[in-house]
Design an enzyme around this catalytic site. Structure first.
Site, PDB file in Angstrom:
ATOM      1  N   LYS A   1      -2.464  -1.448   2.218  1.00 26.90           N
ATOM      2  CA  LYS A   1      -1.543  -1.076   3.503  1.00 26.90           C
ATOM      3  C   LYS A   1      -0.150  -1.435   3.615  1.00 26.90           C
ATOM      4  O   LYS A   1       0.668  -0.633   4.025  1.00 26.90           O
ATOM      5  CB  LYS A   1      -2.361  -1.665   4.796  1.00 26.90           C
ATOM      6  CG  LYS A   1      -1.920  -1.166   5.942  1.00 26.90           C
ATOM      7  CD  LYS A   1      -2.815  -0.255   6.645  1.00 26.90           C
ATOM      8  CE  LYS A   1      -2.294   0.231   7.762  1.00 26.90           C
ATOM      9  NZ  LYS A   1      -1.896   1.734   7.680  1.00 26.90           N
TER      10      LYS A   1
ATOM     11  N   HIS B   1       9.013  30.367  -6.142  1.00 28.87           N
ATOM     12  CA  HIS B   1       9.786  29.416  -7.033  1.00 28.87           C
ATOM     13  C   HIS B   1       9.081  28.626  -8.020  1.00 28.87           C
ATOM     14  O   HIS B   1       9.563  27.609  -8.591  1.00 28.87           O
ATOM     15  CB  HIS B   1      10.887  28.705  -6.278  1.00 28.87           C
ATOM     16  CG  HIS B   1      11.632  29.667  -5.552  1.00 28.87           C
ATOM     17  ND1 HIS B   1      12.384  30.865  -5.877  1.00 28.87           N
ATOM     18  CD2 HIS B   1      11.872  29.678  -4.025  1.00 28.87           C
ATOM     19  CE1 HIS B   1      13.197  31.535  -5.153  1.00 28.87           C
ATOM     20  NE2 HIS B   1      12.780  30.676  -3.758  1.00 28.87           N
TER      21      HIS B   1
ATOM     22  N   CYS C   1      -0.957 -10.067  -0.202  1.00 29.58           N
ATOM     23  CA  CYS C   1      -2.257 -10.829  -0.143  1.00 29.58           C
ATOM     24  C   CYS C   1      -2.408 -11.465   1.310  1.00 29.58           C
ATOM     25  O   CYS C   1      -1.117 -11.370   2.255  1.00 29.58           O
ATOM     26  CB  CYS C   1      -2.090 -12.405  -1.066  1.00 29.58           C
ATOM     27  SG  CYS C   1      -1.829 -11.968  -2.679  1.00 29.58           S
TER      28      CYS C   1
ATOM     29  N   GLU D   1      -4.630   9.860  -0.903  1.00 26.04           N
ATOM     30  CA  GLU D   1      -4.836   8.518  -0.888  1.00 26.04           C
ATOM     31  C   GLU D   1      -6.297   8.120  -0.796  1.00 26.04           C
ATOM     32  O   GLU D   1      -6.749   7.414  -1.103  1.00 26.04           O
ATOM     33  CB  GLU D   1      -4.077   7.935   0.369  1.00 26.04           C
ATOM     34  CG  GLU D   1      -2.734   7.943   0.495  1.00 26.04           C
ATOM     35  CD  GLU D   1      -1.935   7.377   1.567  1.00 26.04           C
ATOM     36  OE1 GLU D   1      -1.214   6.336   1.681  1.00 26.04           O
ATOM     37  OE2 GLU D   1      -2.397   7.886   2.590  1.00 26.04           O
TER      38      GLU D   1
ATOM     39  N   GLU E   1       2.878  14.814   4.361  1.00 26.68           N
ATOM     40  CA  GLU E   1       1.979  13.866   4.905  1.00 26.68           C
ATOM     41  C   GLU E   1       0.501  14.369   4.905  1.00 26.68           C
ATOM     42  O   GLU E   1      -0.358  13.348   4.466  1.00 26.68           O
ATOM     43  CB  GLU E   1       2.332  13.694   6.457  1.00 26.68           C
ATOM     44  CG  GLU E   1       1.595  12.757   7.144  1.00 26.68           C
ATOM     45  CD  GLU E   1       1.468  11.299   6.565  1.00 26.68           C
ATOM     46  OE1 GLU E   1       2.271  10.933   5.666  1.00 26.68           O
ATOM     47  OE2 GLU E   1       0.460  10.664   6.906  1.00 26.68           O
TER      48      GLU E   1
ATOM     49  N   TRP F   1      -4.081  -9.774  -3.943  1.00 29.34           N
ATOM     50  CA  TRP F   1      -3.849  -8.587  -4.697  1.00 29.34           C
ATOM     51  C   TRP F   1      -2.797  -8.573  -5.900  1.00 29.34           C
ATOM     52  O   TRP F   1      -1.669  -9.511  -5.643  1.00 29.34           O
ATOM     53  CB  TRP F   1      -2.823  -7.624  -3.474  1.00 29.34           C
ATOM     54  CG  TRP F   1      -2.610  -6.033  -3.928  1.00 29.34           C
ATOM     55  CD1 TRP F   1      -3.666  -5.088  -4.048  1.00 29.34           C
ATOM     56  CD2 TRP F   1      -1.459  -5.664  -4.689  1.00 29.34           C
ATOM     57  NE1 TRP F   1      -2.601  -4.147  -4.697  1.00 29.34           N
ATOM     58  CE2 TRP F   1      -1.481  -4.397  -4.892  1.00 29.34           C
ATOM     59  CE3 TRP F   1      -0.236  -6.279  -4.935  1.00 29.34           C
ATOM     60  CZ2 TRP F   1      -0.515  -3.380  -5.538  1.00 29.34           C
ATOM     61  CZ3 TRP F   1       0.759  -5.804  -5.655  1.00 29.34           C
ATOM     62  CH2 TRP F   1       0.614  -4.230  -5.773  1.00 29.34           C
TER      63      TRP F   1
ATOM     64  N   ASN G   1       0.727 -16.667  -0.730  1.00 34.13           N
ATOM     65  CA  ASN G   1       1.153 -15.445  -0.725  1.00 34.13           C
ATOM     66  C   ASN G   1       2.608 -15.092  -0.991  1.00 34.13           C
ATOM     67  O   ASN G   1       3.446 -15.815  -0.266  1.00 34.13           O
ATOM     68  CB  ASN G   1       0.916 -14.633   0.585  1.00 34.13           C
ATOM     69  CG  ASN G   1       1.480 -13.411   1.070  1.00 34.13           C
ATOM     70  OD1 ASN G   1       1.787 -12.513  -0.128  1.00 34.13           O
ATOM     71  ND2 ASN G   1       1.585 -13.115   2.177  1.00 34.13           N
ATOM     72  N   GLY G   2       3.094 -14.670  -2.272  1.00 31.47           N
ATOM     73  CA  GLY G   2       4.507 -14.728  -2.695  1.00 31.47           C
ATOM     74  C   GLY G   2       4.509 -14.832  -4.079  1.00 31.47           C
ATOM     75  O   GLY G   2       3.245 -14.669  -4.763  1.00 31.47           O
TER      76      GLY G   2
ATOM     77  N   ARG H   1      -4.498  -6.418   3.060  1.00 28.61           N
ATOM     78  CA  ARG H   1      -3.403  -6.657   2.570  1.00 28.61           C
ATOM     79  C   ARG H   1      -3.577  -6.891   0.819  1.00 28.61           C
ATOM     80  O   ARG H   1      -2.883  -7.277   0.367  1.00 28.61           O
ATOM     81  CB  ARG H   1      -3.084  -8.279   3.038  1.00 28.61           C
ATOM     82  CG  ARG H   1      -2.615  -8.084   4.578  1.00 28.61           C
ATOM     83  CD  ARG H   1      -2.378  -9.497   4.956  1.00 28.61           C
ATOM     84  NE  ARG H   1      -1.099  -9.823   4.410  1.00 28.61           N
ATOM     85  CZ  ARG H   1       0.128  -9.723   4.791  1.00 28.61           C
ATOM     86  NH1 ARG H   1       0.283  -9.094   5.692  1.00 28.61           N
ATOM     87  NH2 ARG H   1       1.135 -10.211   4.021  1.00 28.61           N
TER      88      ARG H   1
ATOM     89  N   LYS I   1      -2.224  12.388   2.566  1.00 27.05           N
ATOM     90  CA  LYS I   1      -3.544  11.675   3.213  1.00 27.05           C
ATOM     91  C   LYS I   1      -4.766  11.873   2.312  1.00 27.05           C
ATOM     92  O   LYS I   1      -5.400  11.103   1.894  1.00 27.05           O
ATOM     93  CB  LYS I   1      -3.898  12.337   4.761  1.00 27.05           C
ATOM     94  CG  LYS I   1      -2.981  11.699   5.720  1.00 27.05           C
ATOM     95  CD  LYS I   1      -3.186  10.429   5.984  1.00 27.05           C
ATOM     96  CE  LYS I   1      -2.375   9.366   5.207  1.00 27.05           C
ATOM     97  NZ  LYS I   1      -1.161   8.813   5.915  1.00 27.05           N
TER      98      LYS I   1
HETATM   99  C1  G6P Z   1       2.152   1.919   1.725  1.00 32.86           C
HETATM  100  C2  G6P Z   1       0.847   2.369   2.398  1.00 32.86           C
HETATM  101  C3  G6P Z   1       1.323   3.711   3.106  1.00 32.86           C
HETATM  102  C4  G6P Z   1       2.616   3.411   3.951  1.00 32.86           C
HETATM  103  C5  G6P Z   1       3.850   2.918   3.237  1.00 32.86           C
HETATM  104  C6  G6P Z   1       4.808   2.488   4.234  1.00 32.86           C
HETATM  105  O1  G6P Z   1       2.543   2.778   0.575  1.00 32.86           O
HETATM  106  O2  G6P Z   1      -0.160   2.922   1.224  1.00 32.86           O
HETATM  107  O3  G6P Z   1       0.384   4.352   3.702  1.00 32.86           O
HETATM  108  O4  G6P Z   1       2.993   4.693   4.667  1.00 32.86           O
HETATM  109  O5  G6P Z   1       3.173   1.835   2.385  1.00 32.86           O
HETATM  110  O6  G6P Z   1       4.317   1.504   5.140  1.00 32.86           O
HETATM  111  P1  G6P Z   1       5.126   0.824   6.269  1.00 32.86           P
HETATM  112  O7  G6P Z   1       4.119  -0.243   6.700  1.00 32.86           O
HETATM  113  O8  G6P Z   1       6.193   0.510   6.002  1.00 32.86           O
HETATM  114  O9  G6P Z   1       4.997   2.003   7.288  1.00 32.86           O
END
Ligand code: G6P
Length: 647
Positions: free
Chosen positions: A642, A543, A33, A527, A520, A106, A132-133, A58, A524
């Protein structure tokens, strides 16, 4: 000021992002949040809405604000994105207001709804709070309050806190504004859990009180105006002077002054720090999305990560923030890298670099898994917690677990002043500037670059020759231009993305350094486009994965002209034999590759250990354009946030 509160005078400290300093403090688990609060001479609503939109990463299921206008508290809340709240607020003619608190949510306790959105009021409706918490003991507290006649209108834990403060306020005998602060202190002492809060009261115009434990809260110090925010970037348009509040700090802010005291000690120490972001660093500018802007920033991201850290004379790197002596660096027997999502993938590249080039045993683990494992490790093991935000709960939990067991723990963070940065014994800052797009891009490249520097440092203390060290340094220096060259092929990559955007599934294969790139790239795509995607080591194809190959399932093969080129060509032939379409990420000048792939994306050549940095760039663009073709919300994909600060 009451006698027991000794407040230290502020010290102005210019906080350089170039600085490698890590700060120390104690926190507990945190949740998402975003909070923004303002008191000053300006009309508050546009400031709150603007701040919320910067904090929207957030969490974005509902939002709300409370303002004080004409001596009355006015609360506006709306389920949905900040844009909904902006429309809602814009529809009403309201008297001018110069102070307010706001929140983007959130959901953790209670579904996303207007009623559950913050702010929440107490029984009198005069006191409002954003939080927030998580109040972990909210249920027994709620039952008690209900038995005393308190009525609740939401399913949130936060509303319990507002009633608790309201009740303590009725009981408080403190004079003037101290009555509100005293009530907040009393209420916070009776809850278990985490909080970053901002509170105001109709009968205390001009005063906002903030406090934190486990959730970030930053005080913004303006000229005749003050702010509270969950994140310093939201304050950039207004002020660059901030105080990163520590756990158990409580602050009273007024337009012309602030004071900070401690909930647990007689004194509170703090520093006013200057953030050195460019003012437009958190703006989207000419780019359609933050993600695209951040992809395009990557040449600079690399420059920022390596600036001042390459040492040509010694053919090495200098990383002052590690806080380790050369003898301690030489003694490291094992490196354990922990992270989540993209950060973990960067760590996987890093572990291979360290083993191949620095001759140090290195491994990675999901932070969330490591926390609950028995891991017998040599005493001279060193941990790296990798996290862009520095606030990911799983990574923080793993860091604490490793520290509890007595290991030295370092951080790789972007967010200065973040909890992981504060709790680490040292580390490397990324200096990547704010990353706002939920899908991490430039932070990945930065993290891999930092592992490259670490490899150079540790390698040169072991068997790495000076000529290899020089070669790596030269390769580093060329990287920014090489990234620019890849970015100039965006149209070609976009056309490939459009061609495949409607598939149900996409596979990504790579070997060695490029296996984490396959992971990765798949992450992407998942996501932001919601296309099912998975990454594997290329050799695993036979395999089991090969059963997935058919004409509707494209495979991206990361196939640089390196020591494993021939092996990758064989993999492609196996896919082709099953009529699977292939997109190859290949080395510039490799014409042969066209015989094996349907589509080719070229990247320049660099040393093997840095090649992953170049290989991920076109795949970020591929995901971006696939998502765009499908009409997805690129910067705010569904269900994601994020910074995942819940376990
Ligand atoms: C969340 C985000 C990812 C990110 C991960 C780690 O899952 O959606 O995009 O890679 O957190 O985030 P950090 O801030 O610890 O790098």
């Amino acid at each position: 000021m009451g006698e027991k509160y000794v407040v230290f005078r502020p010290v102005l400290c210019i906080f350089h992002w170039e600085s490698d300093a890590f700060l120390g403090s104690v926190t507990d688990k945190i949740v998402m949040c975003g909070i923004i609060a303002y008191v000053g001479p300006r009309e508050v609503r546009p400031i709150l809405l603007d701040g919320l939109s910067r904090l929207e990463y957030r969490g974005y299921d509902s939002a709300g604000m409370a303002t004080l206008a004409d001596g009355q508290i006015d609360i506006q809340k709306k389920v949905g994105r900040i844009a909904e709240l902006t429309r809602h607020v814009g529809r009403k003619a309201q008297p001018p207001a110069n102070m307010g608190i706001s929140h983007t949510r959130w959901a953790t306790h209670g579904e996303p709804s207007d009623a559950n959105a913050h702010p929440h009021a107490d029984s009198t409706g005069k006191l409002v709070i954003v939080h927030n918490g998580v109040v972990e003991n909210f249920q027994p507290l709620k039952r008690r309050l209900e038995s005393e006649g308190h009525l609740f209108v939401s399913a949130t834990d936060t509303e319990v806190l507002s009633h608790l403060i309201g009740r303590a306020y009725e009981d408080s005998t403190e004079p003037g504004d101290r009555r509100l602060t005293d009530a907040i202190r009393t209420a916070l002492h009776s809850i278990k859990g985490t909080y970053g809060i901002a509170v105001m009261h109709q009968d205390h115009p001009g005063l906002i009180v903030g406090a934190r434990r486990g959730s970030p809260l930053v005080l913004g110090v303006g000229e005749g105006e003050m702010f509270l925010s969950s994140d310093a970037t939201a304050l950039l348009p207004y002020t660059h002077k901030v105080v990163y509040l520590k756990d158990f700090d409580l602050t009273e802010i007024r337009a012309d002054r602030f004071q900070i005291e401690s909930l647990t000690h007689d004194t509170a120490e703090y520093q006013v720090e200057e953030i050195t972001y460019a003012p437009d660093a958190a703006e989207r500018g000419e780019y359609a999305h933050f993600m695209l802007k951040e992809i395009y920033e990557q040449p600079q991201t690399i420059e920022n990560a390596i600036r001042g850290r390459l040492n040509s004379e010694e053919a090495s790197a200098q990383l002052g923030g590690l806080n380790l002596t050369p003898a301690e660096l030489r003694d490291i027997d094992r490196v354990i890298i922990l992270g989540c999502g993209t950060a973990l993938h960067a760590g996987m590249v890093g572990a291979q670099m360290l083993e191949n080039m620095a001759f140090v045993a290195a491994e990675t683990d999901f932070a969330s898994e490591f926390r609950f494992k028995n891991r017998p490790l040599p005493r001279n093991s060193i941990f790296f917690a990798v996290s862009q935000s520095g606030e990911t709960a799983d990574t923080l939990g793993a860091l604490r677990e490793a520290r509890r067991k007595g290991y030295r723990c370092l951080g790789i963070c972007n967010n200065v002043g973040s909890t992981i940065a504060r709790e680490s014994d040292g580390g490397m800052y990324m200096h990547a500037g704010p990353e706002i797009g939920v899908a991490a891009t430039k932070s990945f490249v930065s993290q891999v670059a930092l592992f490259g520097l670490l490899t150079l440092t540790l390698g040169r203390m072991r068997q790495m020759s000076a000529s290899t060290g020089h070669m790596i340094i030269q390769a580093f220096e060329k990287l920014p231009d090489q990234v620019r060259r890849i970015l100039s092929t965006e149209d070609h990559i976009a056309a490939i993305a459009q061609k495949y955007a409607h598939v149900h599934s996409m596979l990504f294969l790579g070997r060695q350094y490029n296996y984490p790139i396959a992971l990765e790239a798949a992450l992407k795509l998942k996501e932001i486009s919601y296309i099912h995607a998975a990454g594997f080591p290329a050799s695993e194809l036979k395999h089991g994965i090969i059963a997935l190959i058919d004409p509707q399932t494209p495979t991206v093969v990361i196939c640089p002209q390196d020591s494993l080129y021939e092996k990758n060509i064989s993999t492609m032939q196996e896919i082709r034999a099953r009529k699977g379409p292939i997109i190859a990420v290949a080395t510039e000048g490799d014409e042969e590759i066209h015989h094996h792939a349907d589509d080719v994306i070229y990247v320049p050549r660099t040393v093997e250990m840095l090649q992953p940095i170049l290989n991920i760039i076109p795949l970020q663009l591929l995901s971006y354009h696939a998502a765009l073709t499908l009409g997805r919300d690129v910067d705010k994909p569904r269900n994601l946030a994020k910074s995942v600060t819940v376990e």
